[in-house]
Design an enzyme around this catalytic site. Structure first.
Site: not given
Ligand code: F0G
Length: 402
Positions: A142, A227, A257
C-alpha cells in the site's frame, strides 16, 4: 463551534461528507496519552493511534505547547521563502537516517511517495535515458490513493474503478527474490517496498530479503525506495523498519504518519547524489514543511531522540506480543515492535471482533478479514497493554461462545 450530539454528527456527516469511508458510529472528542473519549463521555484505550500516527500519544503537552506557540507566531509563508523550522527538521531526519541526505517535505504519505517516484524517474532519466522510468513494487503493498501511488499499490482490485492509471508500474510477489530478479531490467528506475507491509496485513519482510533487494538494485542500477510511512519513526522498535535488515542503506526513504504526531506532514529523504536530480522547479508544494507542521515534527523528533522512544516501542512490543499469544483465540502474532497483527482462529470475523472491542472500550482495526492490527502509542504503559489484552480476551470469549 456548535456542540452536537452523537447522532447529529452522524446525520450531518451523511448529508454533507462524501461517502468514501465506512465509519464506525463513534465520535471522538478528546484524547490524553493512550486514552480517547467519545462525545458521550465513554473512554477507550486507543490501540490504533489514528493508524500509527499519534506515536507519542494524544494531546502530548510538549507538542501541544510547541504547536500553540508556533500558531501564535507564524503559521505559513510558502516555500518561496525560508522558514527557520523546516531545515532543522531536515537536519534531524538526516541524522537519524545516517547522514549525507536531503529532504523534501510533503503533507501526507501519498505525497511523500509521489515525490520519491518523481525523483526516481528524474534520476533514472538522467542516468539511464528516457526508457528508465519503471517502478517495481510488491503485491499486497500500500503506497497511497493518488493515481500514481495507487498504480504503485500492489492491490489490483483497488485499481479497477480508476483505469487508466499512469503507466510504468509493475508488481512482483513480496519476499520473492527470484521474482524481483526476473522483473529487473534496464527500464527499472526504482524498487519501492515497505519493510513491513502494513495495510496489506502487517507482514514483515523475511530475514535476508531487503539485503538481497539492495544487492539486486545495485546490480541493475535501480534505486531502492523504502516506504516507511507506517513503519518509520520508532514504530517497529528501531528508528526505521529497514534498520532491522543487516547493513541495508536505501537510496530513498519516505515517511509521514508519525512525523507530526497528528499534524499532517510527510517527508521524502534521498541520498544527496540522488536528491541532486531535482533542480529548482522540478517539484513543489504550497504547504509542505510549513512552520506549523514542521514545528510539530521538530518537537516530535526531539522527544523521540531524548527519550529513546524506539527502545520503548521494542520493549512494549514484546509485552503486547506475549499477551496476545496467550489468548486462545489468537493463532499467530505478526509484526515488529508496536506494529502488530493478531491472526484470529478459523471462523472468526475480525470486523466483528474489532466492533465488539470498540463497544468494550478498545480501539483496534480489522486489517484483514481475520486479523486485527494493533498499533498503540509508543509510550503505552504496561498496565494499558495488560488492560487491552484483557478486553480482547473477554471479547474473543464472547464471540466464540455466541
Ligand atoms: N504508505 C504506506 C505504507 C501507508 O501505510 C499509507 C497509508 C500510505 C503510504 C499513504 O499515506 O494516507 O498519508 O497518504 N496507510 C493507511 C493504512 C491508509 O490503513 O495503512 P497517506
Amino acid at each position: 463551534m456548535t456542540r452536537l450530539g452523537n447522532d447529529e454528527v452522524v446525520a450531518l456527516d451523511a448529508a454533507h461528507v462524501m461517502g468514501t469511508y465506512a465509519r464506525l458510529p463513534v465520535v471522538f472528542v478528546r484524547g490524553d496519552g493512550t486514552m480517547l473519549y467519545d462525545i458521550e463521555g465513554r473512554e477507550y484505550l486507543d490501540f490504533l493511534s489514528g493508524i500509527a500516527v499519534v506515536s507519542l500519544g494524544h494531546a502530548h503537552p510538549e507538542i501541544a505547547a510547541a504547536i500553540a506557540e508556533q500558531a501564535a507566531t507564524l503559521l505559513h509563508v510558502s516555500n518561496l521563502y525560508y522558514n527557520e523550522v523546516q531545515p532543522q527538521v531536515a537536519a534531524r531526519l538526516d541524522h537519524v537516517l545516517g547522514g549525507d541526505g536531503r529532504v523534501f517535505f510533503s503533507n501526507s504519505g501519498a505525497e511523500a511517495n509521489e515525490a520519491a517516484i518523481k525523483l526516481a524517474r528524474r534520476y533514472g532519466q538522467l542516468n539511464g535515458g528516457p526508457e528508465r522510468h519503471h517502478v517495481l513494487s510488491a503485491y499486497g503493498s500500500f503506497h497511497g490513493r493518488t493515481l500514481t501511488t495507487l498504480a504503485a499499490t500492489g492491490q489490483p482490485q483497488k485499481h479497477e474503478a480508476f483505469q487508466p492509471l499512469p503507466a510504468g508500474f509493475r508488481h512482483v510477489a513480496f519476499a520473492d527474490v527470484d521474482a524481483l530478479e526476473a522483473a529487473l531490467d534496464e527500464r527499472v528506475c526504482a524498487v519501492l517496498l515497505e519493510p513491513v507491509q502494513g495495510e496489506g496485513g502487517v507482514t514483515p519482510a523475511p530475514p535476508g530479503y531487503l539485503e538481497a533487494v539492495r544487492r539486486l538494485c545495485d546490480e541493475h542500477e535501480a534505486l531502492l525506495v523504502v516506504d516507511e510511512v507506517q513503519t518509520g519513526l520508532g514504530r517497529t522498535g528501531r528508528w526505521f523498519g529497514f534498520q532491522h535488515a543487516d547493513g541495508v542503506r536505501p537510496d530513498v526513504v519516505t515517511m509521514a504518519k508519525a512525523l507530526g504526531n497528528g499534524v499532517p506532514i510527510g517527508a521524502c529523504w534521498a541520498r544527496t547524489e540522488v536528491a541532486a536530480a531535482f533542480r529548482p522547479g522540478d517539484h513543489a508544494t504550497t504547504f509542505g514543511g510549513q512552520p506549523l507542521a514542521a514545528r510539530a515534527a521538530l518537537t516530535t523528533l526531539q522527544i523521540m531522540e531524548r527519550d529513546d522512544v524506539p527502545a520503548l516501542a521494542r520493549r512494549a512490543g514484546e509485552r503486547l506480543t506475549k499477551g496476545l499469544l496467550s489468548l486462545p483465540g489468537v493463532t499467530e502474532v505478526r509484526g515488529l515492535g508496536l506494529l502488530l497483527a493478531a491472526q484470529l482462529a478459523d471462523g472468526s470475523d475480525a470486523a466483528v471482533v474489532a466492533r465488539r472491542c470498540l463497544d468494550a472500550g478498545l480501539v483496534v482495526n480489522a486489517v484483514t478479514p481475520q486479523a486485527l492490527r494493533l498499533a498503540p502509542p509508543l509510550l503505552v504503559s504496561d498496565d494499558e497493554i495488560d488492560r487491552a489484552v484483557a478486553v480482547l480476551e473477554q471479547v474473543l470469549e464472547e464471540v466464540t461462545a455466541a
